[in-house]
Scaffold this active site. Structure first.
Site, PDB file in Angstrom:
ATOM      1  N   PRO A  79      -9.654 -29.394  47.655  1.00 55.15           N
ATOM      2  CA  PRO A  79      -8.207 -29.201  47.834  1.00 55.15           C
ATOM      3  C   PRO A  79      -7.882 -27.731  48.059  1.00 55.15           C
ATOM      4  CG  PRO A  79      -8.744 -29.465  45.505  1.00 55.15           C
ATOM      5  CD  PRO A  79     -10.011 -29.731  46.266  1.00 55.15           C
ATOM      6  N   SER A 108      -4.285 -31.198  48.324  1.00 52.12           N
ATOM      7  CA  SER A 108      -3.676 -30.377  47.274  1.00 52.12           C
ATOM      8  C   SER A 108      -2.241 -30.812  47.002  1.00 52.12           C
ATOM      9  CB  SER A 108      -3.692 -28.909  47.704  1.00 52.12           C
ATOM     10  OG  SER A 108      -2.886 -28.125  46.840  1.00 52.12           O
ATOM     11  N   TYR A 130      -1.592 -30.442  40.217  1.00 54.10           N
ATOM     12  CA  TYR A 130      -1.182 -29.385  39.301  1.00 54.10           C
ATOM     13  C   TYR A 130      -0.101 -29.988  38.426  1.00 54.10           C
ATOM     14  CZ  TYR A 130      -3.569 -25.615  41.825  1.00 54.10           C
ATOM     15  OH  TYR A 130      -4.519 -24.791  42.387  1.00 54.10           O
ATOM     16  N   THR A 156      -6.685 -30.246  38.233  1.00 54.72           N
ATOM     17  CA  THR A 156      -7.229 -28.880  38.237  1.00 54.72           C
ATOM     18  C   THR A 156      -6.945 -28.233  36.887  1.00 54.72           C
ATOM     19  OG1 THR A 156      -6.999 -28.711  40.616  1.00 54.72           O
ATOM     20  CG2 THR A 156      -7.107 -26.639  39.408  1.00 54.72           C
ATOM     21  N   LYS A 224     -11.327 -30.786  37.584  1.00 54.82           N
ATOM     22  CA  LYS A 224     -11.840 -29.763  38.504  1.00 54.82           C
ATOM     23  C   LYS A 224     -11.648 -28.368  37.900  1.00 54.82           C
ATOM     24  CE  LYS A 224     -11.256 -27.871  43.156  1.00 54.82           C
ATOM     25  NZ  LYS A 224     -10.485 -26.627  42.959  1.00 54.82           N
ATOM     26  N   SER A 246     -16.592 -25.877  39.152  1.00 56.45           N
ATOM     27  CA  SER A 246     -15.918 -25.022  40.130  1.00 56.45           C
ATOM     28  C   SER A 246     -15.335 -23.801  39.442  1.00 56.45           C
ATOM     29  CB  SER A 246     -14.778 -25.840  40.767  1.00 56.45           C
ATOM     30  OG  SER A 246     -13.958 -25.021  41.585  1.00 56.45           O
ATOM     31  N   HIS A 248     -12.904 -22.299  41.305  1.00 62.39           N
ATOM     32  CA  HIS A 248     -11.733 -22.177  42.179  1.00 62.39           C
ATOM     33  C   HIS A 248     -12.010 -21.198  43.329  1.00 62.39           C
ATOM     34  CE1 HIS A 248      -7.397 -23.538  41.702  1.00 62.39           C
ATOM     35  NE2 HIS A 248      -7.314 -22.813  42.800  1.00 62.39           N
ATOM     36  N   ARG A 251     -11.213 -17.503  42.623  1.00 61.95           N
ATOM     37  CA  ARG A 251      -9.814 -17.083  42.782  1.00 61.95           C
ATOM     38  C   ARG A 251      -9.069 -17.045  41.457  1.00 61.95           C
ATOM     39  NH1 ARG A 251      -8.125 -17.867  48.133  1.00 61.95           N
ATOM     40  NH2 ARG A 251      -6.103 -18.805  47.718  1.00 61.95           N
TER      41      ARG A 251
HETATM   42  C1  LIG Z   1      -6.778 -20.929  50.294  1.00 63.70           C
HETATM   43  C2  LIG Z   1      -7.242 -21.730  49.114  1.00 63.70           C
HETATM   44  C3  LIG Z   1      -6.345 -22.525  48.447  1.00 63.70           C
HETATM   45  C4  LIG Z   1      -6.762 -23.300  47.362  1.00 63.70           C
HETATM   46  N1  LIG Z   1      -5.870 -24.134  46.779  1.00 63.70           N
HETATM   47  C5  LIG Z   1      -6.296 -24.952  45.782  1.00 63.70           C
HETATM   48  C6  LIG Z   1      -5.421 -25.927  45.233  1.00 63.70           C
HETATM   49  O1  LIG Z   1      -4.274 -26.068  45.664  1.00 63.70           O
HETATM   50  N2  LIG Z   1      -5.897 -26.692  44.229  1.00 63.70           N
HETATM   51  C7  LIG Z   1      -7.167 -26.570  43.741  1.00 63.70           C
HETATM   52  O2  LIG Z   1      -7.560 -27.290  42.825  1.00 63.70           O
HETATM   53  N3  LIG Z   1      -8.030 -25.680  44.279  1.00 63.70           N
HETATM   54  C8  LIG Z   1      -7.633 -24.886  45.282  1.00 63.70           C
HETATM   55  N4  LIG Z   1      -8.524 -24.003  45.845  1.00 63.70           N
HETATM   56  C9  LIG Z   1      -9.919 -23.970  45.381  1.00 63.70           C
HETATM   57  C10 LIG Z   1     -10.796 -24.926  46.211  1.00 63.70           C
HETATM   58  O3  LIG Z   1     -10.482 -26.267  45.915  1.00 63.70           O
HETATM   59  C11 LIG Z   1     -12.290 -24.746  45.919  1.00 63.70           C
HETATM   60  O4  LIG Z   1     -12.510 -24.864  44.530  1.00 63.70           O
HETATM   61  C12 LIG Z   1     -12.886 -23.433  46.418  1.00 63.70           C
HETATM   62  O5  LIG Z   1     -12.257 -22.995  47.602  1.00 63.70           O
HETATM   63  C13 LIG Z   1     -14.388 -23.613  46.682  1.00 63.70           C
HETATM   64  O6  LIG Z   1     -14.983 -22.438  47.111  1.00 63.70           O
HETATM   65  P1  LIG Z   1     -15.322 -22.108  48.651  1.00 63.70           P
HETATM   66  O7  LIG Z   1     -14.024 -21.687  49.264  1.00 63.70           O
HETATM   67  O8  LIG Z   1     -16.297 -21.009  48.549  1.00 63.70           O
HETATM   68  O9  LIG Z   1     -15.877 -23.362  49.287  1.00 63.70           O
HETATM   69  C14 LIG Z   1      -8.115 -23.232  46.934  1.00 63.70           C
HETATM   70  C15 LIG Z   1      -9.009 -22.413  47.613  1.00 63.70           C
HETATM   71  C16 LIG Z   1      -8.596 -21.668  48.698  1.00 63.70           C
HETATM   72  C17 LIG Z   1      -9.608 -20.822  49.413  1.00 63.70           C
END
Ligand SMILES: Cc1cc2nc3c(=O)[nH]c(=O)nc-3n(C[C@H](O)[C@H](O)[C@H](O)COP(=O)(O)O)c2cc1C
Length: 349
Positions: A79, A108, A130, A156, A224, A246, A248, A251
């Protein structure tokens, strides 16, 4: 000369050139020094494969099931908020690509396309949740996802507060007022994902909210953002049906352990009671082999589908998954694996 798009890194470079810089910064960034983001990738690079030879790999299959759903390859779309920052068709283009690639899409809460519209594409769709301070809004979101035909809910659990995304300030990211979050309504529903993370998401979330969620839905709940075996075990006690290891995409908490390094501990803790997925830094077919060798059922990809979307919409996302599937198939042949079941812990050190 136009860049050759041979692998996922090429897509990343191409997307960086094509995207609006502030939007690109939102997709690409991690937090603070980006150590968690970069180590998620580096952890895969540190692992080494121990290939087997002479196993007749004239026919290789990457097919698998995830929670009973058949997939063409052990990959899923993680997502990610706001796909329309990359392409005007946003999550709809991603959905059509997922259908073509035979992979599950996780939508998402913060998507720019409504869950009903995305579900109408007719591919396997899960919904990421969320939990908002206003539980009535969250209950409505859950009911909509369920009615739309989503097959699982992904809660999440790694956003008690938004991480220190200093890069957003530097890049001047201020959301996208022209875009919308159609999965929920309420005060300030449009535009700025960062604002919502700070003011709408509930920092008071605890294990009892997993019980609350289970009481509100008949869908299986995945957690997650788990990075410890003990948390995975507690999650199962609270009714979770699957665990996603994960950070995230690096992030949230800088210097968090790389997910593929946390994976063995989580797999051991759940001890076969549920399937375990992993994401963070998966960019090569060999990464998929390493994740599966360490006990993941499948991997999820966050940024690469966004890069595909930015470069070429639906076709770009489909190509990202086809490239990774092709690499996986090649890696399996090199390792002497005919099916994913042949990928075991002995393959990786
Ligand atoms: C731009 C962006 C937005 C994201 N938004 C969400 C989100 O809305 N909900 C969530 O659970 N994870 C979010 N994530 C985390 C991703 O689901 C995932 O855990 C992560 O991007 C995996 O790493 P990778 O980008 O190296 O593949 C986001 C990641 C990115 C890059």
């Amino acid at each position: 000369m136009p860049r050759q798009l041979l692998n996922l890194f090429d897509y990343e470079l191409e997307a960086a050139e094509r995207m609006e810089p502030a939007y690109h910064a939102y997709y690409a960034g991690g937090v603070a020094e980006n150590l968690a983001r970069d180590d998620s990738r580096a952890a895969f690079e540190r692992l080494r494969l121990r290939p087997r030879v002479l196993r007749d790999v004239s026919s290789v299959s990457t097919e698998c099931t995830v929670m009973g759903t058949r997939c063409d390859s052990p990959m899923m779309i993680a997502p990610a908020a706001m796909h329309k920052l990359a392409h005007p068709e946003g999550e709809m283009a991603t959905a059509r690509a997922a259908k073509r690639a035979g992979v599950i899409q996780i939508l998402s809460t913060m998507s720019n396309s409504a869950v009903e519209e995305v579900a109408a594409v007719g591919h396997p769709l899960w919904f990421q949740l969320y939990v908002f301070r206003d539980r009535a809004i969250s209950e409505d979101v859950v009911a909509r996802a369920e009615a739309a035909g989503c097959q699982a809910l992904v809660l999440t659990v790694d956003v008690p507060a938004l991480g220190l995304r200093e890069n957003l300030a530097r890049a001047g990211f201020e959301g996208a007022p022209h875009l919308d979050f159609p999965n929920f309504s309420g005060p300030g529903a449009g535009g700025d994902v960062v604002h919502h993370a700070a003011h709408t998401f509930d920092p008071g979330l605890s294990w009892k909210d997993v019980d609350w969620l289970a009481s509100k839905t008949r869908l299986p709940i995945w957690l997650k953002g788990i990075l410890r075996g003990d948390d995975a075990a507690i999650g199962l006690e609270h009714g979770a049906k699957g665990i996603m290891v994960s950070s995230h995409g690096g992030r949230q908490l800088d210097t968090a352990i790389a997910p593929v390094d946390a994976l063995p501990e989580v797999v051991e803790a759940v001890d076969g009671r549920c399937e375990v997925l992993v994401d963070g830094g998966v960019r090569r077919g060999t990464d998929v082999i390493k994740a599966l060798a360490r006990g993941a059922r499948a991997v999820m990809l966050g940024r690469p589908p966004l890069w595909g979307l930015a470069v070429d919409g639906e076709d770009g996302v489909a190509d990202v998954f086809e490239k990774l599937r092709f690499e996986l198939e090649n890696g399996m042949m090199q390792c002497g694996c005919r099916t994913l079941k042949d990928i075991g812990p002995d393959l990786v050190v």
